[in-house]
Design an enzyme around this catalytic site. Sequence first.
Site, PDB file in Angstrom:
ATOM      1  N   MET A  43       0.844  -1.194   0.000  1.00 22.03           N
ATOM      2  CA  MET A  43       0.000   0.000   0.000  1.00 22.03           C
ATOM      3  C   MET A  43       0.882   1.248   0.000  1.00 22.03           C
ATOM      4  O   MET A  43       0.428   2.342   0.357  1.00 22.03           O
ATOM      5  CB  MET A  43      -0.939   0.002   1.206  1.00 22.03           C
ATOM      6  CG  MET A  43      -1.898  -1.194   1.182  1.00 22.03           C
ATOM      7  SD  MET A  43      -3.415  -0.922   2.102  1.00 22.03           S
ATOM      8  CE  MET A  43      -2.792  -0.608   3.715  1.00 22.03           C
ATOM      9  N   GLY A  44       2.153   1.104  -0.386  1.00 26.00           N
ATOM     10  CA  GLY A  44       3.054   2.257  -0.436  1.00 26.00           C
ATOM     11  C   GLY A  44       3.561   2.631   0.944  1.00 26.00           C
ATOM     12  O   GLY A  44       3.527   1.819   1.869  1.00 26.00           O
ATOM     13  N   LEU A  46       6.647   3.046   1.685  1.00 24.52           N
ATOM     14  CA  LEU A  46       7.560   1.902   1.780  1.00 24.52           C
ATOM     15  C   LEU A  46       8.661   2.127   2.804  1.00 24.52           C
ATOM     16  O   LEU A  46       9.151   3.237   2.983  1.00 24.52           O
ATOM     17  CB  LEU A  46       8.185   1.637   0.403  1.00 24.52           C
ATOM     18  CG  LEU A  46       7.180   1.352  -0.723  1.00 24.52           C
ATOM     19  CD1 LEU A  46       7.919   1.059  -2.020  1.00 24.52           C
ATOM     20  CD2 LEU A  46       6.241   0.203  -0.372  1.00 24.52           C
ATOM     21  N   HIS A  47       9.038   1.047   3.460  1.00 21.22           N
ATOM     22  CA  HIS A  47      10.145   1.067   4.426  1.00 21.22           C
ATOM     23  C   HIS A  47      11.011  -0.166   4.170  1.00 21.22           C
ATOM     24  O   HIS A  47      10.735  -0.956   3.244  1.00 21.22           O
ATOM     25  CB  HIS A  47       9.605   1.114   5.851  1.00 21.22           C
ATOM     26  CG  HIS A  47       8.560   0.084   6.151  1.00 21.22           C
ATOM     27  ND1 HIS A  47       8.833  -1.267   6.177  1.00 21.22           N
ATOM     28  CD2 HIS A  47       7.229   0.203   6.375  1.00 21.22           C
ATOM     29  CE1 HIS A  47       7.736  -1.933   6.437  1.00 21.22           C
ATOM     30  NE2 HIS A  47       6.733  -1.066   6.553  1.00 21.22           N
ATOM     31  N   HIS A  50       9.354  -3.563   3.384  1.00 19.65           N
ATOM     32  CA  HIS A  50       8.915  -3.784   1.994  1.00 19.65           C
ATOM     33  C   HIS A  50      10.122  -4.075   1.098  1.00 19.65           C
ATOM     34  O   HIS A  50      10.065  -4.944   0.223  1.00 19.65           O
ATOM     35  CB  HIS A  50       8.215  -2.531   1.443  1.00 19.65           C
ATOM     36  CG  HIS A  50       6.959  -2.151   2.146  1.00 19.65           C
ATOM     37  ND1 HIS A  50       6.868  -1.041   2.946  1.00 19.65           N
ATOM     38  CD2 HIS A  50       5.735  -2.738   2.164  1.00 19.65           C
ATOM     39  CE1 HIS A  50       5.636  -0.941   3.428  1.00 19.65           C
ATOM     40  NE2 HIS A  50       4.931  -1.955   2.975  1.00 19.65           N
ATOM     41  N   GLN A  74     -10.322  -2.501   2.488  1.00 16.04           N
ATOM     42  CA  GLN A  74      -9.820  -3.185   3.690  1.00 16.04           C
ATOM     43  C   GLN A  74      -9.766  -2.272   4.903  1.00 16.04           C
ATOM     44  O   GLN A  74      -9.299  -2.679   5.955  1.00 16.04           O
ATOM     45  CB  GLN A  74      -8.464  -3.847   3.421  1.00 16.04           C
ATOM     46  CG  GLN A  74      -7.288  -2.894   3.227  1.00 16.04           C
ATOM     47  CD  GLN A  74      -6.030  -3.642   2.786  1.00 16.04           C
ATOM     48  OE1 GLN A  74      -5.907  -4.069   1.646  1.00 16.04           O
ATOM     49  NE2 GLN A  74      -5.097  -3.817   3.705  1.00 16.04           N
ATOM     50  N   LYS A 162       5.057  -9.887   9.452  1.00 14.97           N
ATOM     51  CA  LYS A 162       4.453  -8.962  10.428  1.00 14.97           C
ATOM     52  C   LYS A 162       2.928  -9.071  10.387  1.00 14.97           C
ATOM     53  O   LYS A 162       2.262  -9.007  11.401  1.00 14.97           O
ATOM     54  CB  LYS A 162       4.897  -7.527  10.166  1.00 14.97           C
ATOM     55  CG  LYS A 162       4.569  -6.652  11.347  1.00 14.97           C
ATOM     56  CD  LYS A 162       4.758  -5.224  11.027  1.00 14.97           C
ATOM     57  CE  LYS A 162       3.551  -4.452  11.231  1.00 14.97           C
ATOM     58  NZ  LYS A 162       2.501  -4.172  10.501  1.00 14.97           N
ATOM     59  N   ARG A 200       2.598   2.620   9.594  1.00 17.09           N
ATOM     60  CA  ARG A 200       1.819   3.379  10.582  1.00 17.09           C
ATOM     61  C   ARG A 200       2.688   3.953  11.702  1.00 17.09           C
ATOM     62  O   ARG A 200       2.228   4.811  12.434  1.00 17.09           O
ATOM     63  CB  ARG A 200       0.711   2.515  11.167  1.00 17.09           C
ATOM     64  CG  ARG A 200      -0.400   2.264  10.157  1.00 17.09           C
ATOM     65  CD  ARG A 200      -1.596   1.570  10.770  1.00 17.09           C
ATOM     66  NE  ARG A 200      -2.739   1.596   9.881  1.00 17.09           N
ATOM     67  CZ  ARG A 200      -3.114   0.587   9.091  1.00 17.09           C
ATOM     68  NH1 ARG A 200      -2.421  -0.523   9.065  1.00 17.09           N
ATOM     69  NH2 ARG A 200      -4.171   0.709   8.313  1.00 17.09           N
TER      70      ARG A 200
END
Length: 291
Positions: A43-44, A46-47, A50, A74, A162, A200
């Site tokens: 969902m972008g 990014l870290h 990902h 979702q 995760k 998040r």
Amino acid sequence: MNPASIPSTTGHECRVVGSHAELRAAIQAWRAAKQTIGFVPTMGALHAGHLSLVDAARAECDRVVVSIFVNPTQFGPNEDFERYPRNLQADVALLAPRGAELVFAPQPAEIYPPGHATMVEVSGVANPWEGAFRPGHFRGVATVVLKLFNMVAPDVAFFGQKDFQQSLVVRRLVADLNVPVVVRVCPTMREADGLAMSSRTAYLSTEDRRRGLVLSRSLKLATELFAAGERDAHQIMARMRELFVATPGVTIDYLSLADGDTLAEVDRATANTVALIAARVGNVRLIDNCL
Ligand code: PAF
């Protein structure tokens, strides 16, 4: 720079496409050349978590496709769909050097055109925990993942541990609907202090971020107790909960030791037990787990 033109380390361009037709055209050429396709749905925002999935895809497949789509179905009505971080240009700048060649970044109408009326419902593993706290969440996940699988037709798809329950839901969906894709689940990436990487965590204040460490600390405690020979799941859960009691400002949604296949809560911990936690820190909801 236009994200559509960022070069990748493989010498190929990292192309950004928004339509299913463009996606299909790019992939058809690879298929004709008998190249394998690895797919990382995201969902972008990014870290490194990902990016580790992209690395795994790169290592196993000839071509890597990443989707970036904040999937509205979702998110519940009171969840963070509107404020979910979106920065396509920054995401593509991270993906290009990792060798992702194609980014599929559709608008919602490309995925859910007017008249869309079909949703995918997985039961069983989708029902407890996240399923109970976020009604409809896995319906949205299963629907978009199946649609993306149909559009990309990857050989291998990569998900992070995760979201442990999500990975079980996707495996169930793939098995039940005979989707010809291999699902790989890759280890959770953590910050140096143990916090599980998540898009998040960007919402957390410094103080809440510190409080949020109680999730990984309690999982570490569970692992240590298990390694020391404790098998009474209720005893382990009680010790984990004590850490939360000592951390004001963090509210547990659920904390459980569950069977790693069915997600039913267990009385005795075994090598196939997963410790699952979801907790709210301020108005941010964090999840974490360990096997
Ligand atoms: O894990 C996520 O980021 C999402 O749930 C996914 C799999 C991309 C579906 O929207």
